[in-house]
Scaffold this motif. Sequence first.
Motif, PDB file in Angstrom:
ATOM      1  N   LEU A 105       0.856  -1.180   0.000  1.00 27.91           N
ATOM      2  CA  LEU A 105       0.000   0.000   0.000  1.00 27.91           C
ATOM      3  C   LEU A 105       0.891   1.228   0.000  1.00 27.91           C
ATOM      4  CD1 LEU A 105      -2.707   1.577   0.415  1.00 27.91           C
ATOM      5  CD2 LEU A 105      -2.321   1.322   2.885  1.00 27.91           C
ATOM      6  N   GLU A 106       0.642   2.129  -0.935  1.00 30.09           N
ATOM      7  CA  GLU A 106       1.349   3.408  -0.980  1.00 30.09           C
ATOM      8  C   GLU A 106       0.398   4.511  -0.530  1.00 30.09           C
ATOM      9  OE1 GLU A 106       3.835   6.094  -4.193  1.00 30.09           O
ATOM     10  OE2 GLU A 106       1.902   5.247  -4.795  1.00 30.09           O
ATOM     11  N   VAL A 107       0.811   5.289   0.455  1.00 32.21           N
ATOM     12  CA  VAL A 107       0.028   6.438   0.918  1.00 32.21           C
ATOM     13  C   VAL A 107       0.653   7.686   0.311  1.00 32.21           C
ATOM     14  CG1 VAL A 107      -0.714   7.772   2.920  1.00 32.21           C
ATOM     15  CG2 VAL A 107      -0.591   5.270   3.053  1.00 32.21           C
ATOM     16  N   GLY A 108      -0.097   8.341  -0.571  1.00 26.76           N
ATOM     17  CA  GLY A 108       0.397   9.498  -1.298  1.00 26.76           C
ATOM     18  C   GLY A 108       0.642   9.143  -2.743  1.00 26.76           C
ATOM     19  N   ALA A 109      -0.383   9.243  -3.581  1.00 26.15           N
ATOM     20  CA  ALA A 109      -0.273   8.776  -4.969  1.00 26.15           C
ATOM     21  C   ALA A 109       0.600   9.674  -5.819  1.00 26.15           C
ATOM     22  CB  ALA A 109      -1.672   8.657  -5.586  1.00 26.15           C
ATOM     23  N   GLY A 110       0.587  10.984  -5.536  1.00 28.78           N
ATOM     24  CA  GLY A 110       1.382  11.909  -6.335  1.00 28.78           C
ATOM     25  C   GLY A 110       1.069  11.792  -7.810  1.00 28.78           C
ATOM     26  N   THR A 111       2.107  11.694  -8.634  1.00 27.30           N
ATOM     27  CA  THR A 111       1.932  11.604 -10.086  1.00 27.30           C
ATOM     28  C   THR A 111       1.584  10.196 -10.548  1.00 27.30           C
ATOM     29  OG1 THR A 111       4.247  11.078 -10.486  1.00 27.30           O
ATOM     30  CG2 THR A 111       3.661  13.415 -10.375  1.00 27.30           C
ATOM     31  N   GLY A 112       1.740   9.212  -9.668  1.00 23.08           N
ATOM     32  CA  GLY A 112       1.572   7.818 -10.047  1.00 23.08           C
ATOM     33  C   GLY A 112       2.877   7.130 -10.408  1.00 23.08           C
TER      34      GLY A 112
END
Length: 369
Positions: free
Chosen positions: A113-120
């Motif tokens: 799980l990544e928290v903080g998608a940003g640009t992808g």
Amino acid sequence: MSTETDLEREAARLRAKLAQSLVDAGALADPAWRAAFENVPRHKCVPYFYDHAGRRIAADDPETCDQWLSTVHENRQLVTHRTDGSATSSSSMPSLMATMLEALQVTDGMRVLEVGAGTGYNAALLAHRLGAENVVTIDVSPDITGPARERLAATGQRPLVVTGDGAFGWPDRAPYDRIVVTCRLRAVPTDLLRQLSEDGFVLAPLGNALARIRRTGDHTAEGAFLPGGAFFMPLRHGADDGKPARRPALPETVGRATRLPAAAIAGNDFRFLVSIAVPGLTWQYDLDGERRPTGTRVWAPDGSIADLKADGTVTETGPRGLWSLLEGLYDTFLGADTPGPERYGVTINGDAQRVWLDSPGGEGWLLTR
């Protein structure tokens, strides 16, 4: 670029060059992660960014497209989203991304799980390494997740992109073997710890450094900080938060001498201690011709502010004596032989979270949300 083929060819060349520079710098050692950096097209995740003056540098702008392509493949953090003039999302420095990805210590088939998608882009790297079906990325704002989803698809990767408060994780796909947080935390959200597998851990920026935190029980966890700095934008719980506090009026009192020089404030090791003990500060520097700090203004959300001038005098005003507080931390820092982040750890026991120096029983600071 004259054609789309020329663009893709040049982008591939620049990706290979960037990956080699990360290897040469010691930030990238795992061949699987190197392959991800060489193959995932960062330019498709970052079609534009903002320079230091707030100017948009974009692929679709004939005047800036060449600058866009070269800069996107440099080892630089790029501001990609602004809210009311303030930067609220970015694509991190590739060297820091590589450091974090390797610090995850993943093996095939792990769920992340990544928290903080940003640009992808980071999710695309994870999906390349682990398979898109094993990756979830979450961000609070649809203005972030919508474009991230489209850009991920353009790279050929389609992990699950969720709009929601990352502090609560995404229990629908739990448990996760790893949770990576790409935004700065004041404290570790306990919902994230509860979504870990038995042997899993959270890798997250606490203050200005990375901590690797393993769950040790239903309500307990322990962690250690990694060497070096890690500067991220703060975790946002709503679409409009995360902006720095507006600067209060400067003090008008007579300055006094200080034992805390501007050069110390700019050093990462001391700034890490400050980021833990006095979170939420905003800084402005005065720099000389060699970009060394000669003065600084620092303020807190409660309205406390201090102004260090080039002559070495400081003034402060507000609810707290902010500079006096920093001077006390500097005494602690010097007395402990200027420790770096790797000498600190964190203990979580229920709602109590404490960062400590050298040992759990050593000097420590409580984390507040």
